[in-house]
Design an enzyme around this catalytic site. Sequence first.
Site, PDB file in Angstrom:
ATOM      1  N   PRO A  26       0.807  -1.236   0.000  1.00  0.00           N
ATOM      2  CA  PRO A  26       0.000   0.000   0.000  1.00  0.00           C
ATOM      3  C   PRO A  26       0.835   1.278   0.000  1.00  0.00           C
ATOM      4  O   PRO A  26       0.322   2.346  -0.350  1.00  0.00           O
ATOM      5  CB  PRO A  26      -0.818  -0.095   1.299  1.00  0.00           C
ATOM      6  CG  PRO A  26      -0.744  -1.518   1.722  1.00  0.00           C
ATOM      7  CD  PRO A  26       0.549  -2.059   1.177  1.00  0.00           C
ATOM      8  N   GLU A  44       2.206  -7.528   8.276  1.00  0.00           N
ATOM      9  CA  GLU A  44       2.218  -6.062   8.405  1.00  0.00           C
ATOM     10  C   GLU A  44       3.230  -5.429   7.458  1.00  0.00           C
ATOM     11  O   GLU A  44       3.299  -4.196   7.363  1.00  0.00           O
ATOM     12  CB  GLU A  44       2.527  -5.664   9.855  1.00  0.00           C
ATOM     13  CG  GLU A  44       1.282  -5.462  10.715  1.00  0.00           C
ATOM     14  CD  GLU A  44       0.316  -6.639  10.656  1.00  0.00           C
ATOM     15  OE1 GLU A  44      -0.788  -6.462  10.098  1.00  0.00           O
ATOM     16  OE2 GLU A  44       0.662  -7.738  11.129  1.00  0.00           O
ATOM     17  N   ARG A  65      -0.964  -7.244 -21.582  1.00  0.00           N
ATOM     18  CA  ARG A  65      -1.779  -6.861 -22.733  1.00  0.00           C
ATOM     19  C   ARG A  65      -1.144  -5.747 -23.564  1.00  0.00           C
ATOM     20  O   ARG A  65      -1.567  -5.492 -24.693  1.00  0.00           O
ATOM     21  CB  ARG A  65      -3.200  -6.475 -22.303  1.00  0.00           C
ATOM     22  CG  ARG A  65      -3.296  -5.250 -21.469  1.00  0.00           C
ATOM     23  CD  ARG A  65      -4.717  -5.019 -20.996  1.00  0.00           C
ATOM     24  NE  ARG A  65      -5.621  -4.586 -22.071  1.00  0.00           N
ATOM     25  CZ  ARG A  65      -5.571  -3.391 -22.659  1.00  0.00           C
ATOM     26  NH1 ARG A  65      -4.667  -2.501 -22.292  1.00  0.00           N
ATOM     27  NH2 ARG A  65      -6.422  -3.080 -23.610  1.00  0.00           N
TER      28      ARG A  65
HETATM   29  N1  4GX Z   1      -1.701  -2.554  -3.375  1.00  0.00           N
HETATM   30  N2  4GX Z   1      -1.663  -5.123   0.547  1.00  0.00           N
HETATM   31  C1  4GX Z   1       0.559  -6.119   0.958  1.00  0.00           C
HETATM   32  C2  4GX Z   1       1.305  -6.537   3.257  1.00  0.00           C
HETATM   33  C3  4GX Z   1       2.397  -5.535   3.144  1.00  0.00           C
HETATM   34  C4  4GX Z   1       2.368  -4.317   3.823  1.00  0.00           C
HETATM   35  C5  4GX Z   1       3.438  -3.457   3.702  1.00  0.00           C
HETATM   36  C6  4GX Z   1       4.473  -5.012   2.252  1.00  0.00           C
HETATM   37  C7  4GX Z   1       4.493  -3.813   2.916  1.00  0.00           C
HETATM   38  C8  4GX Z   1      -1.836  -3.703  -1.507  1.00  0.00           C
HETATM   39  C9  4GX Z   1      -2.431  -2.686  -2.275  1.00  0.00           C
HETATM   40  C10 4GX Z   1      -2.300  -4.143  -0.183  1.00  0.00           C
HETATM   41  C11 4GX Z   1      -2.034  -5.325   1.937  1.00  0.00           C
HETATM   42  C12 4GX Z   1      -0.658  -6.057   0.062  1.00  0.00           C
HETATM   43  C13 4GX Z   1      -0.793  -5.375   2.823  1.00  0.00           C
HETATM   44  N3  4GX Z   1       3.446  -5.848   2.370  1.00  0.00           N
HETATM   45  N4  4GX Z   1      -0.772  -4.116  -2.177  1.00  0.00           N
HETATM   46  N5  4GX Z   1       0.171  -6.372   2.346  1.00  0.00           N
HETATM   47  N6  4GX Z   1      -3.519  -1.959  -1.983  1.00  0.00           N
HETATM   48  O1  4GX Z   1      -3.274  -3.607   0.287  1.00  0.00           O
HETATM   49  O2  4GX Z   1      -0.702  -3.427  -3.319  1.00  0.00           O
END
Ligand code: 4GX
Length: 260
Positions: free
Chosen positions: A99, A126, A164
């Site tokens: 995120p 997390e 694509r």
């Molecule tokens: N767009 N998530 C990743 C765990 C996390 C947190 C911090 C690495 C660093 C998300 C999104 C997303 C939820 C995937 C938390 N990993 N990823 N996850 N929106 O919400 O890409």
Amino acid sequence: MNCRQGWQMMKIDILTLFPEMFAGPFSSSILKRAQDSGLIEINLVNIRDFSTNKHHTVDDTPYGGGAGMLMAPEAIFGSVEDVNGKNPGMPGRVVLMCPQGTPFSQSLARDLAMSESLVIVCGHYEGVDERVRETLLTDEISIGDYVLTGGELPAMVVVDAVTRLLPGVLGERESAEEDSFSAGLLEYPHYTRPREFRGLAVPEVLLSGHHEEIRKWRRRQSLLRTLERRPELLSQAELTREDEEILKNLIDELLRLDLG
Ligand code: 4GX
């Protein structure tokens, strides 16, 4: 540099704790066809296979305390170094889905589509130990401001949007040229047969055969939709003098409707 030639296959390594999640989307439709015809090769790597402890765990508690778990560095470093070692001379991009990343967009998809290879790390828990960010990654990408259970669905979104765009992936009929965002505007309304469906008629101009009138109607509809739904796109759109004139009229009309 590090730019793929159109005829070269793009290698995509996906590092995940849940490789089974990718089975459906990658074995259907255009992504399946792109793999079958050798335009992309997708390699799923289970990060857990690179755990260095006897219980095969990949998470740990944060230094300094606090709730939740983090992805520990060992298995991520091990899996990224393994795929990089198997892609000699392919210094492509190493992307973490999270995120905190750069908002994904059509222009970022175009940029990634030029890379020789992609390594996509699907984040969990997390987050990841900061040393992963500091030394392994070239990119961090977010697919939007909402919280998902893991980076797998975001990785599928990125692979789909990038694939694509690769030469030869879409047929003539599916061509990527006229899509939403190709000119920075939303698409105009589309209609197909029948001319009348449950009392709802197709706009007369589309049946008229007047190509110039049809072009103008579509452009006006694109501008109207963008103005109503995504006005922030207009500042980045490629607008002609004619577009600006149409926009002025649309804004005038909308204002008059509001007052009247
Ligand atoms: N767009 N998530 C990743 C765990 C996390 C947190 C911090 C690495 C660093 C998300 C999104 C997303 C939820 C995937 C938390 N990993 N990823 N996850 N929106 O919400 O890409």
